[in-house]
Write a protein that holds these residues in place. Structure first.
Motif, short mmCIF file in Angstrom:
data_model
loop_
_atom_site.label_atom_id
_atom_site.label_comp_id
_atom_site.label_asym_id
_atom_site.label_seq_id
_atom_site.Cartn_x
_atom_site.Cartn_y
_atom_site.Cartn_z
N VAL A 162 0.83 -1.20 0.00
CA VAL A 162 0.00 0.00 0.00
C VAL A 162 0.87 1.25 0.00
O VAL A 162 0.50 2.29 -0.55
N GLY A 163 2.06 1.16 0.58
CA GLY A 163 2.99 2.29 0.63
C GLY A 163 3.62 2.65 -0.70
O GLY A 163 4.37 3.63 -0.77
N GLY A 164 3.37 1.85 -1.74
CA GLY A 164 3.84 2.21 -3.07
C GLY A 164 5.00 1.40 -3.62
O GLY A 164 5.80 1.89 -4.40
N ILE A 165 5.10 0.12 -3.19
CA ILE A 165 6.18 -0.78 -3.62
C ILE A 165 7.53 -0.14 -3.27
O ILE A 165 8.42 0.05 -4.11
N LYS A 166 7.66 0.21 -2.00
CA LYS A 166 8.94 0.73 -1.48
C LYS A 166 9.76 -0.45 -0.96
O LYS A 166 9.24 -1.30 -0.22
N MET A 167 11.04 -0.47 -1.31
CA MET A 167 11.90 -1.61 -1.03
C MET A 167 12.78 -1.37 0.18
O MET A 167 13.42 -0.32 0.31
N VAL A 168 12.85 -2.35 1.07
CA VAL A 168 13.78 -2.32 2.19
C VAL A 168 15.16 -2.73 1.68
O VAL A 168 15.30 -3.70 0.92
N THR A 169 16.19 -2.01 2.09
CA THR A 169 17.55 -2.36 1.68
C THR A 169 18.12 -3.45 2.57
O THR A 169 17.73 -3.59 3.74
N LYS A 170 19.08 -4.19 2.02
CA LYS A 170 19.71 -5.25 2.79
C LYS A 170 20.47 -4.69 3.98
O LYS A 170 20.42 -5.24 5.09
N GLU A 171 21.15 -3.59 3.78
CA GLU A 171 21.91 -2.97 4.88
C GLU A 171 21.00 -2.60 6.03
O GLU A 171 21.31 -2.84 7.21
N PHE A 172 19.85 -1.99 5.71
CA PHE A 172 18.91 -1.59 6.75
C PHE A 172 18.35 -2.81 7.47
O PHE A 172 18.30 -2.86 8.70
N ALA A 173 17.91 -3.82 6.71
CA ALA A 173 17.29 -5.00 7.31
C ALA A 173 18.25 -5.73 8.24
O ALA A 173 17.88 -6.13 9.35
N GLN A 174 19.48 -5.91 7.80
CA GLN A 174 20.45 -6.63 8.63
C GLN A 174 20.83 -5.82 9.86
O GLN A 174 20.98 -6.38 10.95
N GLY A 175 20.95 -4.51 9.70
CA GLY A 175 21.23 -3.66 10.86
C GLY A 175 20.08 -3.67 11.85
O GLY A 175 20.30 -3.70 13.08
N LEU A 176 18.86 -3.65 11.34
CA LEU A 176 17.69 -3.67 12.21
C LEU A 176 17.60 -4.98 12.98
O LEU A 176 17.29 -5.00 14.18
N GLN A 177 17.87 -6.10 12.31
CA GLN A 177 17.86 -7.39 13.00
C GLN A 177 18.90 -7.41 14.12
O GLN A 177 18.63 -7.87 15.23
N ARG A 178 20.07 -6.91 13.84
CA ARG A 178 21.13 -6.86 14.86
C ARG A 178 20.70 -6.03 16.06
O ARG A 178 20.88 -6.43 17.22
#
Length: 378
Positions: free
Chosen positions: A180-196
């Motif tokens: 719904v947000g407009g096919i916005k993509m999460v980056t790998k750097e952000f996702a891995q940092g967020l998991q950490r």
């Protein structure tokens, strides 16, 4: 009595479907690049699906979750194997919003916290907690606005870290591709940092795979493109190809407590039969791989269109956004009424493509042809 008017409706009555095509009551054929809002995963009226659902209905459609249902056990085992999460636990319910409700509730039961971080432009559902973590004030009623949620910019890891280091965040909930947000993509750097950071501060990481999951991105889950492994995963939409069903995949670190979660209709016999039929077709027809291959082909074709009206094309697999320089209705309406093709939309100017995962390259070519005809008239 009349229907409560909650949606603006197109003046089309769809009565039949087959594969990636649907027909209205007048016999007009339409190309379906919408998939009933990403719900139709294996295609309309798939013969194996019809066979398995009918077979189960002739045996038993429903019984209480107070007794063993071996179809649930089979579904959990197969879903775990196919998705790569065979060590996780599965809780079956009925809808995506319900899946997110239970995921957030389970996180709060586990760490005793109440605050949640969600992304700007996120959409997670329309029920109590699910709508509160949805970043759209127009659909959050006063009774749902309880101050539990902080919305943060997508892919801005520093902003998320500033909140997580306060040590009071119950859960992070994230769509790895915003729909719904407009096919916005999460980056790998952000996702891995967020998991950490979630691990560091004892925060539960929830990936909402309701729209972007179940093969749509070209991997079973969209977060698998990012090489992360969330604590909880929510699924719905494509799980049963139109039969109302959803699930919560739960890390083995979580231990069930009787009475905390429950459901009347969730994981009923018909729903499980439908979901197992979907997995049969996924494996037999390699639909996840097809979503990746045909989605890449369609993306290339879209990016090659020489039109000033297309500002950007983004997405993965068969979840694609076309960013237009005009209101999406200027393209979407004539696509439906003149070119007989369904698409979705997002925001004010984005066409959203969510077709069945059985889409072929020939179907993709046909859509490009139809889209070009409309763009050339603007």
């Amino acid at each position: 009595m009349k229907l409560f008017d909650v949606y603006p409706l197109f003046d089309v009555n769809i009565v039949k479907g087959k594969g990636c095509k649907v027909w209205d009551e007048n016999g007009q054929e339409y190309l379906d690049l919408y998939g009933g809002h990403a719900v139709i995963s294996i295609g309309h009226a798939h013969p194996h699906y019809i066979e398995k659902v009918t077979e189960q209905l002739n045996k038993l459609g429903f019984y209480s979750n107070s007794v063993i249902n071996k179809l649930q056990v089979e579904l959990a085992e197969r879903l775990g194997r196919i998705s790569g999460y065979d060590d996780y636990q599965l809780f079956l319910i009925n809808s995506g919003a319900e899946a997110n409700e239970n995921a957030l509730k389970l996180a709060s039961f586990t760490n005793g916290r109440t605050r949640v971080l969600s992304a700007e432009k996120a959409f997670h559902g329309r029920t109590s907690l699910a709508v509160e973590v949805t970043n759209n004030p127009k659909i959050i009623a006063p009774i749902n606005d309880n101050g539990h949620v902080t919305y943060l910019p997508l892919n801005d890891l520093q902003a998320w870290e500033q909140e997580l280091q306060k040590g009071d965040v119950c859960a992070v909930i994230l769509e790895c591709i915003q729909g719904v947000g407009g096919i916005k993509m999460v980056t790998k750097e952000f996702a891995q940092g967020l998991q950490r950071l979630c691990k560091q501060y004892g925060t539960v990481l929830i990936c909402d795979e309701i729209q972007c999951g179940y093969g749509r991105s070209g991997k079973f889950f969209a977060h698998q493109w990012l090489d992360i492994r969330p604590d909880i995963i929510t699924v719905a939409k494509g799980i049963a190809n139109g039969f109302p069903m959803a699930g919560v995949l739960i890390s083995p670190a979580f231990k069930p407590v009787y009475g905390q979660l429950g459901t009347t209709f969730g994981g009923n016999h018909l729903a499980c039969a439908a979901a197992l039929a979907v997995l049969d077709v996924f494996e037999e027809e390699h639909l996840v791989e097809n979503a990746n291959e045909v989605g890449s082909y369609l993306m290339e074709k879209l990016k090659a269109i020489d039109s000033p009206h297309i500002q950007d094309v983004r997405g993965r697999g068969l979840m694609i956004g076309i960013d237009l320089d005009c209101p999406h209705a200027d393209v979407r309406k004539p696509l439906i009424y003149d070119q007989h093709c369904f698409t979705g939309c997002a925001g004010q100017n984005i066409l959203r493509l969510l077709p069945p995962l059985c889409l072929t390259k020939q179907d993709a070519d046909l859509f490009i042809e139809k889209l070009n005809k409309i763009l050339n008239t603007l």
